[in-house]
Scaffold this motif. Structure first.
Motif, mmCIF file in Angstrom:
data_model
loop_
_atom_site.group_PDB
_atom_site.id
_atom_site.type_symbol
_atom_site.label_atom_id
_atom_site.label_comp_id
_atom_site.label_asym_id
_atom_site.label_seq_id
_atom_site.Cartn_x
_atom_site.Cartn_y
_atom_site.Cartn_z
ATOM 1 N N ASP A 75 3.351 -1.137 -12.081
ATOM 2 C CA ASP A 75 3.492 -0.159 -11.011
ATOM 3 C C ASP A 75 4.751 -0.498 -10.216
ATOM 4 O OD1 ASP A 75 3.094 1.837 -9.227
ATOM 5 O OD2 ASP A 75 1.369 0.913 -8.234
ATOM 6 N N THR A 76 5.779 0.292 -10.369
ATOM 7 C CA THR A 76 7.063 0.003 -9.717
ATOM 8 C C THR A 76 7.418 1.058 -8.673
ATOM 9 O OG1 THR A 76 8.202 1.182 -11.476
ATOM 10 C CG2 THR A 76 7.981 -1.198 -11.731
ATOM 11 N N ARG A 77 6.409 1.734 -8.128
ATOM 12 C CA ARG A 77 6.693 2.751 -7.119
ATOM 13 C C ARG A 77 7.047 2.084 -5.784
ATOM 14 N NH1 ARG A 77 1.345 6.163 -7.634
ATOM 15 N NH2 ARG A 77 0.605 4.036 -7.749
ATOM 16 N N VAL A 78 7.873 2.731 -5.019
ATOM 17 C CA VAL A 78 8.296 2.215 -3.716
ATOM 18 C C VAL A 78 7.105 2.156 -2.771
ATOM 19 C CG1 VAL A 78 9.752 2.699 -1.724
ATOM 20 C CG2 VAL A 78 10.654 3.017 -4.004
ATOM 21 N N ARG A 79 6.220 3.125 -2.849
ATOM 22 C CA ARG A 79 5.057 3.157 -1.958
ATOM 23 C C ARG A 79 4.158 1.936 -2.180
ATOM 24 N NH1 ARG A 79 1.727 8.337 -0.295
ATOM 25 N NH2 ARG A 79 0.093 7.304 0.884
ATOM 26 N N THR A 80 3.965 1.542 -3.429
ATOM 27 C CA THR A 80 3.144 0.368 -3.725
ATOM 28 C C THR A 80 3.801 -0.896 -3.179
ATOM 29 O OG1 THR A 80 2.409 1.457 -5.732
ATOM 30 C CG2 THR A 80 2.020 -0.900 -5.591
ATOM 31 N N TRP A 81 5.122 -0.998 -3.376
ATOM 32 C CA TRP A 81 5.834 -2.171 -2.871
ATOM 33 C C TRP A 81 5.741 -2.232 -1.347
ATOM 34 C CZ3 TRP A 81 9.947 -2.139 0.499
ATOM 35 C CH2 TRP A 81 10.518 -3.381 0.764
ATOM 36 N N ALA A 82 5.890 -1.086 -0.681
ATOM 37 C CA ALA A 82 5.844 -1.061 0.776
ATOM 38 C C ALA A 82 4.452 -1.442 1.281
ATOM 39 C CB ALA A 82 6.230 0.327 1.287
ATOM 40 N N ARG A 83 3.407 -0.995 0.594
ATOM 41 C CA ARG A 83 2.046 -1.360 0.999
ATOM 42 C C ARG A 83 1.820 -2.860 0.861
ATOM 43 N NH1 ARG A 83 -2.936 1.152 1.589
ATOM 44 N NH2 ARG A 83 -4.679 -0.219 1.137
ATOM 45 N N GLN A 84 2.257 -3.430 -0.253
ATOM 46 C CA GLN A 84 2.098 -4.874 -0.455
ATOM 47 C C GLN A 84 2.886 -5.660 0.589
ATOM 48 O OE1 GLN A 84 3.384 -5.322 -4.480
ATOM 49 N NE2 GLN A 84 1.404 -4.719 -5.340
ATOM 50 N N GLU A 85 4.058 -5.193 0.914
ATOM 51 C CA GLU A 85 4.888 -5.872 1.916
ATOM 52 C C GLU A 85 4.246 -5.784 3.301
ATOM 53 O OE1 GLU A 85 8.159 -8.171 2.868
ATOM 54 O OE2 GLU A 85 7.472 -7.511 0.900
ATOM 55 N N ALA A 86 3.692 -4.610 3.624
ATOM 56 C CA ALA A 86 3.033 -4.451 4.924
ATOM 57 C C ALA A 86 1.784 -5.324 5.007
ATOM 58 C CB ALA A 86 2.669 -2.983 5.140
ATOM 59 N N GLU A 87 0.999 -5.402 3.925
ATOM 60 C CA GLU A 87 -0.187 -6.265 3.927
ATOM 61 C C GLU A 87 0.206 -7.729 4.078
ATOM 62 O OE1 GLU A 87 -2.249 -5.353 0.344
ATOM 63 O OE2 GLU A 87 -3.084 -3.485 1.129
ATOM 64 N N ARG A 88 1.287 -8.150 3.441
ATOM 65 C CA ARG A 88 1.746 -9.537 3.561
ATOM 66 C C ARG A 88 2.156 -9.847 5.000
ATOM 67 N NH1 ARG A 88 6.278 -12.056 4.048
ATOM 68 N NH2 ARG A 88 7.553 -10.217 3.708
ATOM 69 N N GLN A 89 2.885 -8.925 5.628
ATOM 70 C CA GLN A 89 3.319 -9.145 7.004
ATOM 71 C C GLN A 89 2.129 -9.167 7.959
ATOM 72 O OE1 GLN A 89 6.264 -6.220 8.005
ATOM 73 N NE2 GLN A 89 7.785 -7.079 6.584
ATOM 74 N N MET A 90 1.127 -8.308 7.713
ATOM 75 C CA MET A 90 -0.058 -8.298 8.573
ATOM 76 C C MET A 90 -0.839 -9.607 8.432
ATOM 77 S SD MET A 90 -1.389 -4.395 8.205
ATOM 78 C CE MET A 90 -2.751 -4.535 9.323
ATOM 79 N N ARG A 91 -0.916 -10.145 7.215
ATOM 80 C CA ARG A 91 -1.606 -11.423 7.013
ATOM 81 C C ARG A 91 -0.880 -12.553 7.756
ATOM 82 N NH1 ARG A 91 -1.007 -11.397 1.737
ATOM 83 N NH2 ARG A 91 -1.997 -9.481 1.087
ATOM 84 N N GLU A 92 0.440 -12.547 7.712
ATOM 85 C CA GLU A 92 1.219 -13.581 8.392
ATOM 86 C C GLU A 92 1.035 -13.505 9.906
ATOM 87 O OE1 GLU A 92 5.246 -13.048 7.157
ATOM 88 O OE2 GLU A 92 4.923 -13.947 5.185
ATOM 89 N N GLU A 93 0.905 -12.296 10.447
ATOM 90 C CA GLU A 93 0.744 -12.129 11.891
ATOM 91 C C GLU A 93 -0.696 -12.291 12.339
ATOM 92 O OE1 GLU A 93 2.412 -8.343 12.790
ATOM 93 O OE2 GLU A 93 4.416 -8.921 12.164
ATOM 94 N N GLY A 94 -1.624 -12.320 11.387
ATOM 95 C CA GLY A 94 -3.022 -12.512 11.724
ATOM 96 C C GLY A 94 -3.769 -11.226 12.012
ATOM 97 N N ASP A 95 -3.214 -10.100 11.691
ATOM 98 C CA ASP A 95 -3.907 -8.824 11.895
ATOM 99 C C ASP A 95 -4.980 -8.640 10.830
ATOM 100 O OD1 ASP A 95 -2.283 -8.248 14.025
ATOM 101 O OD2 ASP A 95 -0.871 -7.036 12.845
#
Length: 106
Positions: A75-95
């Protein structure tokens, strides 16, 4: 004068049209219909040629490989990459990534 020229042009165009239709090769050739599809009489058994088995088998394998490739492609869609990146950032911030379901009653 005009009528004579018009008559010459009209007869010349008729003669050239018939020449073009025949292609300059004499009479038009026409094969009489035999009445059988692929020139095989009903009930006659079909004799398979040597290349047909390889041809059909090759296309079957090719379609199967293409189908598997499309099914398992990454799955190389931009939307999938953006979702994974947002989830990673939320985990780092503790959300929280999971939200509790709220039932609304009207």
């Amino acid at each position: 004068m005009f009528a004579r020229r018009f008559a010459q042009l009209s007869t010349r165009s008729i003669a050239s049209r018939s020449r073009l239709m025949r292609g300059g090769h004499g009479e038009q050739q026409f094969n009489e219909p035999g009445g059988y599809l692929f020139d095989r009489k009903p009930g006659q058994k079909y004799e398979e040629e040597g290349w047909e088995t390889i041809y059909i088998g090759g296309f079957t394998i090719a379609f199967a490989l293409i189908g598997l490739g499309v099914y398992y492609k990454p799955d190389t869609r931009v939307r999938t990459w953006a979702r994974q990146e947002a989830e990673r950032q939320m985990r780092e911030e503790g959300d929280l990534l999971e939200y509790k379901r709220t039932d609304y009653r009207a």
